[in-house]
Design a protein around this motif. Structure first.
Motif, PDB file in Angstrom:
ATOM      1  N   LEU A  58      12.352  -4.131   4.726  1.00 21.00           N
ATOM      2  CA  LEU A  58      11.601  -2.880   4.625  1.00 21.00           C
ATOM      3  C   LEU A  58      10.095  -3.138   4.547  1.00 21.00           C
ATOM      4  O   LEU A  58       9.290  -2.403   5.135  1.00 21.00           O
ATOM      5  CB  LEU A  58      12.076  -2.077   3.412  1.00 21.00           C
ATOM      6  CG  LEU A  58      13.499  -1.525   3.512  1.00 21.00           C
ATOM      7  CD1 LEU A  58      13.900  -0.853   2.199  1.00 21.00           C
ATOM      8  CD2 LEU A  58      13.644  -0.549   4.674  1.00 21.00           C
ATOM      9  N   ASP A  59       9.697  -4.195   3.830  1.00 20.03           N
ATOM     10  CA  ASP A  59       8.279  -4.543   3.752  1.00 20.03           C
ATOM     11  C   ASP A  59       7.720  -4.912   5.125  1.00 20.03           C
ATOM     12  O   ASP A  59       6.605  -4.503   5.498  1.00 20.03           O
ATOM     13  CB  ASP A  59       8.072  -5.711   2.790  1.00 20.03           C
ATOM     14  CG  ASP A  59       8.184  -5.295   1.328  1.00 20.03           C
ATOM     15  OD1 ASP A  59       8.138  -4.069   1.061  1.00 20.03           O
ATOM     16  OD2 ASP A  59       8.347  -6.187   0.473  1.00 20.03           O
ATOM     17  N   ASP A  62       7.387  -1.681   7.071  1.00 18.06           N
ATOM     18  CA  ASP A  62       6.338  -0.812   6.546  1.00 18.06           C
ATOM     19  C   ASP A  62       4.936  -1.360   6.832  1.00 18.06           C
ATOM     20  O   ASP A  62       3.979  -0.595   6.933  1.00 18.06           O
ATOM     21  CB  ASP A  62       6.513  -0.621   5.042  1.00 18.06           C
ATOM     22  CG  ASP A  62       7.746   0.221   4.705  1.00 18.06           C
ATOM     23  OD1 ASP A  62       8.224   0.935   5.599  1.00 18.06           O
ATOM     24  OD2 ASP A  62       8.220   0.137   3.557  1.00 18.06           O
ATOM     25  N   GLN A  63       4.830  -2.682   6.943  1.00 21.15           N
ATOM     26  CA  GLN A  63       3.529  -3.285   7.209  1.00 21.15           C
ATOM     27  C   GLN A  63       3.207  -3.393   8.695  1.00 21.15           C
ATOM     28  O   GLN A  63       2.104  -3.814   9.072  1.00 21.15           O
ATOM     29  CB  GLN A  63       3.468  -4.675   6.586  1.00 21.15           C
ATOM     30  CG  GLN A  63       3.496  -4.671   5.062  1.00 21.15           C
ATOM     31  CD  GLN A  63       3.667  -6.043   4.467  1.00 21.15           C
ATOM     32  OE1 GLN A  63       3.472  -7.057   5.140  1.00 21.15           O
ATOM     33  NE2 GLN A  63       4.067  -6.102   3.197  1.00 21.15           N
TER      34      GLN A  63
END
Length: 376
Positions: free
Chosen positions: A370-371, A374-375
């Motif tokens: 997810l990181d 999201d980035q």
């Protein structure tokens, strides 16, 4: 610590069975542990099949192809998206593979394509000798139409169930019981393992007896070494079979855990741009590996970037199988399909799925994915 894709998961009982083999000095390829392991798998599959323990799933497939009559220059129709060990035995027999695409609704071989091509081949008197569909990532192929069409045209059906022990088809029919012959694998990363090993499964007692004969160097019944045909050193070690006995005791538990892991991935990564392998209605997948695709156009990041970033963080993932028709070895080989399997390979990733994956480890995998997204 590294988070592995799918590492062996022992029950604790394996050591006892292996010790029994050592104590009785049955360290040779054959022995009571192997007999018991074969019976254990047969009982699990319903007790109406014959099981032959072998050194690998590839060895099982090789014997299966030989025993259903595949010979030099015969055609074998096979799922293109499969592990190389599920196709190399076709080459051992000197046969010619023809590769088939997957059905988008199941990610297993496209039965409508097979049926259409069988009609054409029958009209030309050019039917294949065998069809080898793959139970992909724990999901059963659609056995009913496959068995119907192969029976209709007199084509052998050898089901590659290397990835699906513990799964079931419709009405609870266990994977590993389909076709003329099915094959299983007990490689180190499978649902259960014997360190290395496989099994040939068939309803036909004659095929099972012939498999045992060929797998033990085709030694004729004589006081000396007499050979009327050639064979192989393919039998499963009695020691390894002892490991398998301990593993069979926890097979259903291992499947249940992998399904829990799969369900959590689906819940917590369920967003636009991430698609998981569909589970066919009425079927029960072991979810050997959780397979998903990542759409770069929606997520802003491609599968390969996700894989590499996870690898930097010591999280092991793996692209979906590269279709065989895309491999350098099979350049120019006949392929039938629209390229759905090519798209799966381009965008697909197998996530850590081992039954000993901890909740904390899975949380780490999910958060890191997810990181990364999201980035992007």
């Amino acid at each position: 610590m590294r988070i592995w894709l799918s590492k062996p998961h022992m029950s604790g009982r394996e050591r006892e069975y292996v010790s029994e083999a050592f104590d009785s000095n049955f360290v040779a390829p054959l022995g009571p542990q192997l007999n018991a392991f074969e019976k254990s798998v047969s009982d699990y599959l319903g007790g109406h099949v014959h099981c032959v323990g072998l050194s690998s799933g590839s060895a099982a497939l090789h014997l299966a192809l030989r025993l259903v009559g595949v010979n030099k220059d015969d055609e074998v129709w096979i799922s293109s998206m499969t592990f190389a060990g599920g196709i190399f035995p076709v080459l051992y027999q000197g046969a010619k593979p023809v590769f088939f695409d997957l059905d988008a609704s199941s990610w297993t071989v496209y039965c409508d394509l097979l049926e259409e091509e069988l009609k054409k081949a029958n009209a030309k008197n050019a039917l294949p000798k065998a069809i080898v569909p793959t139970d992909l990532y724990g999901q059963s192929v659609d056995l009913d139409p496959l068995e119907k069409m192969t029976n209709q045209y007199g084509v052998a059906l050898v089901v590659d169930s290397a990835e699906s022990l513990g799964s079931s088809y419709k009405k609870g029919r266990k994977c590993g019981t389909g076709g003329d012959v099915s094959i299983l694998s007990f490689n180190g990363n499978k649902i259960i393992t014997t360190s290395g090993g496989g099994m040939l499964v068939t309803h036909n007692e004659k095929i099972a007896d012939e498999a045992r004969f060929l797998a033990t160097q085709a030694r004729d019944n004589a006081p000396h070494y007499e050979h009327s045909t050639y064979g192989y050193n393919y039998r499963l070690s009695n020691i390894c079979a002892g490991i398998g006995l301990g593993q069979m005791e926890v097979l259903d538990d291992r499947v249940a855990r992998r399904r829990e892991i799969n369900a959590r991935y689906r819940k917590e990564l369920g967003r636009s741009g991430i698609q998981f392998m569909p589970e066919q209605k009425g079927c029960y997948s072991s979810q050997w590996l959780t397979a998903a695709t990542f759409d770069e156009d929606i997520l802003g990041v491609c599968r390969e970037t996700i894989r590499l970033k996870l690898m930097q963080d010591e999280v092991e993932t793996r692209p979906l199988w590269k279709p065989m028709h895309m491999q350098p070895l099979f350049e120019g080989t006949h392929y039938i399909g629209s390229g759905f399997d090519e798209a799966l390979f381009a965008n697909g990733l197998c996530l850590p799925s081992g039954s000993c994956l901890t909740e904390a480890e899975q949380t780490e995998v999910i958060e890191r994915i997810l990181d990364i997204i999201d980035q992007a």
